[in-house]
Design a protein around this motif. Structure first.
Motif, PDB file in Angstrom:
ATOM      1  N   HIS A   1       0.842  -1.193   0.000  1.00 36.09           N
ATOM      2  CA  HIS A   1       0.000   0.000   0.000  1.00 36.09           C
ATOM      3  C   HIS A   1       0.878   1.244   0.000  1.00 36.09           C
ATOM      4  O   HIS A   1       1.803   1.371   0.803  1.00 36.09           O
TER       5      HIS A   1
ATOM      6  N   ALA B   1       0.845   5.607  -0.264  1.00 40.08           N
ATOM      7  CA  ALA B   1       0.163   6.907  -0.263  1.00 40.08           C
ATOM      8  C   ALA B   1       1.093   7.901  -0.929  1.00 40.08           C
ATOM      9  O   ALA B   1       2.266   8.005  -0.561  1.00 40.08           O
TER      10      ALA B   1
ATOM     11  N   THR C   1      -0.292  15.414  -6.386  1.00 40.89           N
ATOM     12  CA  THR C   1      -0.649  14.859  -7.692  1.00 40.89           C
ATOM     13  C   THR C   1      -0.160  15.753  -8.823  1.00 40.89           C
ATOM     14  O   THR C   1      -0.808  15.900  -9.846  1.00 40.89           O
TER      15      THR C   1
ATOM     16  N   THR D   1      -2.873   5.355  -3.406  1.00 39.10           N
ATOM     17  CA  THR D   1      -3.807   6.476  -3.291  1.00 39.10           C
ATOM     18  C   THR D   1      -3.028   7.763  -3.461  1.00 39.10           C
ATOM     19  O   THR D   1      -2.081   8.032  -2.721  1.00 39.10           O
ATOM     20  N   CYS D   2      -3.408   8.551  -4.453  1.00 38.90           N
ATOM     21  CA  CYS D   2      -2.797   9.857  -4.690  1.00 38.90           C
ATOM     22  C   CYS D   2      -3.639  10.919  -4.000  1.00 38.90           C
ATOM     23  O   CYS D   2      -4.860  10.961  -4.187  1.00 38.90           O
ATOM     24  N   ILE D   3      -2.993  11.753  -3.214  1.00 45.06           N
ATOM     25  CA  ILE D   3      -3.700  12.703  -2.348  1.00 45.06           C
ATOM     26  C   ILE D   3      -3.295  14.129  -2.706  1.00 45.06           C
ATOM     27  O   ILE D   3      -2.114  14.413  -2.918  1.00 45.06           O
TER      28      ILE D   3
ATOM     29  N   LYS E   1     -10.719  11.802 -10.739  1.00 45.04           N
ATOM     30  CA  LYS E   1     -11.739  10.776 -10.507  1.00 45.04           C
ATOM     31  C   LYS E   1     -12.649  10.601 -11.716  1.00 45.04           C
ATOM     32  O   LYS E   1     -13.152   9.500 -11.973  1.00 45.04           O
TER      33      LYS E   1
ATOM     34  N   PHE F   1      -6.270   5.130  -6.667  1.00 43.17           N
ATOM     35  CA  PHE F   1      -7.357   5.932  -6.093  1.00 43.17           C
ATOM     36  C   PHE F   1      -6.891   7.369  -5.912  1.00 43.17           C
ATOM     37  O   PHE F   1      -5.689   7.653  -5.844  1.00 43.17           O
ATOM     38  N   PHE F   2      -7.864   8.278  -5.795  1.00 42.66           N
ATOM     39  CA  PHE F   2      -7.576   9.698  -5.600  1.00 42.66           C
ATOM     40  C   PHE F   2      -8.430  10.232  -4.457  1.00 42.66           C
ATOM     41  O   PHE F   2      -9.606   9.888  -4.343  1.00 42.66           O
ATOM     42  N   ASP F   3      -7.817  11.084  -3.620  1.00 50.76           N
ATOM     43  CA  ASP F   3      -8.546  11.587  -2.454  1.00 50.76           C
ATOM     44  C   ASP F   3      -7.964  12.927  -2.018  1.00 50.76           C
ATOM     45  O   ASP F   3      -6.778  13.206  -2.248  1.00 50.76           O
TER      46      ASP F   3
ATOM     47  N   GLU G   1      -6.978   7.873   5.764  1.00 51.35           N
ATOM     48  CA  GLU G   1      -7.154   6.439   5.539  1.00 51.35           C
ATOM     49  C   GLU G   1      -5.975   5.846   4.780  1.00 51.35           C
ATOM     50  O   GLU G   1      -5.472   4.773   5.128  1.00 51.35           O
ATOM     51  N   ALA G   2      -5.514   6.541   3.753  1.00 48.68           N
ATOM     52  CA  ALA G   2      -4.424   6.012   2.926  1.00 48.68           C
ATOM     53  C   ALA G   2      -3.120   5.921   3.703  1.00 48.68           C
ATOM     54  O   ALA G   2      -2.381   4.936   3.600  1.00 48.68           O
TER      55      ALA G   2
END
Length: 434
Positions: free
Chosen positions: A2, A4, A8, A27-29, A40, A65-67, A72-73
């Motif tokens: 995993h 993070a 981006t 996950t890209c934040i 997204k 994923f993107f957030d 969480e990531a």
């Protein structure tokens, strides 16, 4: 594993998509909500060949994923990458590390279990030490290691560079962190990619040293181009003659209007500032910075001379505005010096760039942006080729000649052969050639 990815931008998005393509869950934040929504929905905020397809494939596969929220990531992550911007600070040229340190503050409160915090951003020597202090001050109980893993991505070829790199540099003295980094890059072992493990400070310096050397190589061949013009030599033959020596190599020996982009100008300046702070000046790099700045400014004078010394009331057509082809990046592009200088001399400038129009509208005033090269040629007293996009390499010269007020081309990238241009009836001016 995993991952993070904090940030981006160019480095974060390309690195995140490629790690996902390796099979990791990424996950890209980013704090920019509009950018995250764009990603997204399948949009890509930067121009990079193949990136849209790579992102779409890995989103569909459930690995990317993107957030806007990191919590969480980061809690799930084996490795958290800091890939935020480090622009040159106004006034002193030092890298602005405010985004890096803000990311470290946020990560500190979210880590769960052993976490590798990786600086992917280009940062001065000692930044990893400061990140470690920030993390330790906020979370004295946390189990983590701070690692340097600089990027060596060329805009326009970033995916290939990530997946088939010349080397991967990892700076850490922590055995657990070393194993996690090995696992992240394990797919590259199939290509026998060298993974260089070293100390964190050495890794940080390696990135700056690499970019400074390449910038110096470009500046060297540009000075040889000037000398060739003075003595009647051909810089392209000089470049080939020295580039065939394996100790020198042929890459980055292409004469032109000077280097630009997101890395070389910023990183050479930051290295100079770091060296000064430590009392160990890097005079070759200081000269490189100065000579490159002068060169970009000199290109407008070269154009003026080719056009008879007076630009008042004349129209100059410009082909290419981005700092290099296959990108929409105009940071420190030679066009940002050349176009305003031409306008200040009285010229009207009309231009076309395959990807840079949006940026150009924000960065260049009173420029007439056209839809293709031939619209640029219409009514022009000269054509200036600044960026060597592929579509400029095989233009219909007869058509250009008919459209222009006079058949004058000033080729700052040496795309065309002088003898071919003469046969077609053009007055042709290039760089470092008779």
């Amino acid at each position: 594993m995993h991952v993070a990815m904090i940030g981006t931008g160019y480095v974060g998005l390309v690195s995140g998509a490629c790690f996902a393509d390796f099979g990791h869950v990424v996950t890209c934040i980013d704090k920019d909500g509009a950018k995250i929504e764009q990603l997204k929905s399948g949009g890509i905020p930067i121009y990079e060949p193949g990136l849209d397809t790579l992102v779409a494939q890995n989103v569909k596969a459930g690995r990317l994923f993107f957030d806007t929220e990191a919590a969480e990531a980061v809690k799930k992550a084996d490795a958290v990458f800091i890939a935020v911007g480090t622009p040159s600070r106004r006034g002193d040229g030092h890298a602005d590390l405010s985004y890096v340190y803000a990311a470290a503050e946020e990560i500190a409160g979210l880590m769960n279990g052993f976490t590798v915090v990786v600086t992917k951003s280009t940062v001065p020597v000692g930044t990893g030490d400061e990140i470690e202090k920030i993390l330790r001050a906020k979370r004295p109980d946390a189990d983590f290691a701070v690692v340097s893993n600089p990027e060596f991505l060329r805009e326009g070829a970033a995916i290939e560079d990530f997946k088939r790199p010349d080397r991967v540099v990892v700076g850490t003295d922590d055995d657990r962190a070393r194993e996690i980094m090995r696992e992240l890059y394990r797919p590259l072992y199939l290509n026998e990619t060298p993974i260089v493990f070293t100390s964190r400070r050495t890794s940080e310096l390696t990135k700056y040293a690499a970019n400074a050397f390449l910038a110096m190589k470009i500046t060297f061949i540009n000075e040889m181009a000037d000398l060739c013009e003075a003595v009647g030599g051909d810089v392209q033959h000089v470049a080939r003659g020295i580039g065939l020596d394996n100790r020198i190599g042929g890459k980055f020996l292409h004469a032109g209007p000077g280097y630009g982009g997101s890395c070389f100008p910023k990183d050479t300046l930051a290295l100079v500032r770091t060296a000064t702070d430590y009392g160990s000046p890097v005079e070759l790099i200081e000269t490189t910075v100065r000579v490159n700045d002068q060169r970009k400014k000199a290109m407008a004078r070269k154009i003026m001379t080719a056009m008879g010394g007076d630009l008042k009331g004349k129209t100059v057509g410009v082909l290419g505005l981005t700092f290099k082809p296959n990108t929409d990046d105009m940071r420190d592009a030679p066009s940002l010096d050349i176009v305003p200088a031409l306008q200040a001399m009285g010229a009207k400038v009309q231009a076309f760039d395959p990807a840079g129009a949006t940026e150009a509208r924000q960065l260049l005033r009173d420029i007439d942006l056209k839809e293709d090269p031939y619209a640029v040629a219409a009514g022009a007293d000269a054509l200036v080729l600044i960026t060597e996009w592929d579509q400029f390499r095989a233009l219909d010269l007869d058509r250009l000649k008919l459209l222009m007020n006079q058949p004058l081309m000033i080729d700052l990238r040496n795309v065309y052969r002088p003898e071919d241009m003469r046969v077609r009836g053009f007055t042709y001016v290039s760089v470092g050639r008779p």
